[in-house]
Design an enzyme around this catalytic site. Structure first.
Site: not given
Ligand code: GLU
Length: 484
Positions: A255-257, A259
């Site tokens: 997920s976004k966290r 990268g």
């Protein structure tokens, strides 16, 4: 043998997650490695989720990634239309056929009734109590005559089990009692994904269904549909999840966290499409040899379903960056300059500097295009720097000899009849020889004065060549001033 046909069937969400791109890549490779067709189908039956321009994102991504489809909405084909909303009217007759055969039924339950079900313990997490499954025919006729809205649900077997084989996950058996009477046709007449994917895959002659393993648990329901129609079940290839590494070393769904997770975002971060494709090809698939570098054409030859792993793949940004660096290194400098130019211009604006020469000094040390502006900012403007920087042990420069070296270099350079990489090089090397010092003892102070930085791409010679005579001499004068 039947011609292999795979389909990439994205829902137009406006975002291409690397997981989706990997699915597309594997479908493409499974088809191409066996001389088959790769079909693009847009699954837009969920009208509420419709996003403007989202289909263009899909076309653009496939094109940039080099995954050329053989059939699709934009290029047509014998099995169109390739957009589900344009196929809308085609599904209902199939659902009605299932009703006739006793594999589906109309459900007239109101939203209120279904909502109330959620308040019961048994259906708190969703599900349906099969209220309309055995309505008497007179009642159905009456409700239809009154124009009561309805959905069509699949009639799941109450007992027994359904077994199927997935190419990656092996044999899977699900108890039928766990299968919900899922909706096939909604009140608005649109099919659900669960229904449309089966009808379309059959009508489009799809031989291999490749998708994320989140669909694994629904596959028994699809197989019951294939069986109800008497259709051949496709080969299933469910792909393992893509995970990311958390800060504490654990892994969790990418997920976004972790990268960037979108193809466009990775491109904007300075990764090359070929590097991304090469890297994600290896996220779940393992080649026969130790080789890791594959062009798409090579992957088309090498790829095989048998070497897809079912264990989750971990997306490693450092590894992707390594691939990117390798791809950058392997380009011609002219090609590299083309892709690096916007990043070079970001740093130097419209200054009349030779971007090809700048690309040349960058190429071997760049692993992401976005690194470029920062490392060449000194070309635009000489940064503030400290005179201490002239002193460098390794180059044997100190407070005494640095001004002497720089002044001698200045005089040599000033008298150069022509300003080229070669002439600058020869004069500075000649000077070191004449003064009986290491080359570095001359080069270090020159480079510091020209760049105002200790770490630069390229050495003194390249930097002076790029800056040009006037700017170079003026910067060296400033350096001499500093050393006074
Ligand atoms: N439209 C589905 C998705 O985007 C496709 C699933 C499938 O390939 O069957 O997840």
């Amino acid at each position: 043998m039947k011609k292999v046909r795979t389909r990439y069937a994205p829902s137009p969400t406006g975002f291409m997650h690397v997981g989706n791109l990997r699915t597309a890549l594997y479908e493409y490779l499974i088809a191409k490695s066996q001389g088959g067709d790769f079909v693009l189908r847009i699954e837009d039956t969920d009208q509420e989720r419709y996003v403007e321009g989202a289909v263009d994102v899909i076309y653009r991504t496939l094109k940039t990634a080099g995954l050329k489809h053989d059939e699709g909405p934009d290029i047509g084909g014998d099995f169109g239309p390739y957009v589900q909303s344009e196929r809308k009217d085609l599904y209902l007759p199939y659902a009605e056929e299932l009703i006739k055969k006793g594999h589906a039924y109309r459900c007239f339950c109101t939203k209120e009734r279904l909502d109330a079900l959620k308040n019961t313990e048994e259906f708190a997490n969703g599900g349906y109590d099969r209220h309309c499954r055995n309505l008497p025919q007179e009642e159905i006729d009456k409700l239809l005559a009154e124009g009561t809205p309805y959905v069509i649900r699949q009639k799941m077997p109450i007992d027994g089990t359904t077994t199927f084989v997935d190419k990656v996950f092996g044999e899977i058996t699900a108890p039928n009692s766990e299968l919900q009477d899922q909706i096939l046709i909604k009140t608005d007449g649109y099919p659900t994904y669960n229904f449309a994917n089966v009808i379309d895959d059959h009508l489009m002659g799809i031989t291999h269904v490749v998708r994320g393993n989140e669909y694994l648990s629904s596959t028994p329901k699809y197989n019951l549909l294939y069986e109800a129609f008497g259709w051949e079940i496709p080969v299933y290839v469910h792909l393992p999840l893509i995970m990311g590494k958390d800060e504490n070393g654990d892994i969790s769904k990418l997920s976004k966290r972790h990268g960037s997770t979108g193809f466009d975002d990775l491109i904007a971060e300075g990764y090359l499409p070929q590097a991304i494709i090469n890297y994600i090809a290896l996220l779940g698939w393992c080649p026969d040899s130790n080789n890791e570098m594959f062009t798409l054409a090579e992957l088309e030859k090498e790829f095989s379903v048998d070497r897809i792993s079912k264990s989750p793949a971990v997306f490693d940004y450092a590894k992707l960056e390594w691939f990117n660096g390798e791809y950058i290194k392997s380009m011609t400098v002219e090609d590299f300059e083309k892709i690096a130019r916007p990043f070079i211009r970001q740093a130097i604006g419209d200054k009349p500097l030779d971007t090809l020469k700048i690309a040349q000094i960058l190429q071997q040390r760049t692993t992401k295009l976005t690194q470029i502006p920062e490392v060449i900012d000194f070309f635009a403007e000489l940064p503030e720097y400290d005179a201490e920087m002239f002193i460098n042990k390794k180059s044997k420069t100190n407070a005494e000899n640095a001004p002497v070296m720089l002044k001698a270099a200045y005089d040599e350079l000033k008298s150069l009849p022509e300003w080229t990489n070669q002439s600058i090089h020869d004069s500075l090397i000649g000077l070191a020889e004449k003064l009986a010092v290491k080359n570095g003892t001359v080069m270090w102070p020159v480079r510091i004065s020209a760049a105002g930085k200790k770490v630069t791409p390229g050495g003194a010679v390249e930097i002076l060549d790029i800056l040009g005579r006037e700017e170079s001499l003026s910067r060296i004068e400033k350096g001499l001033e500093k050393l006074k």
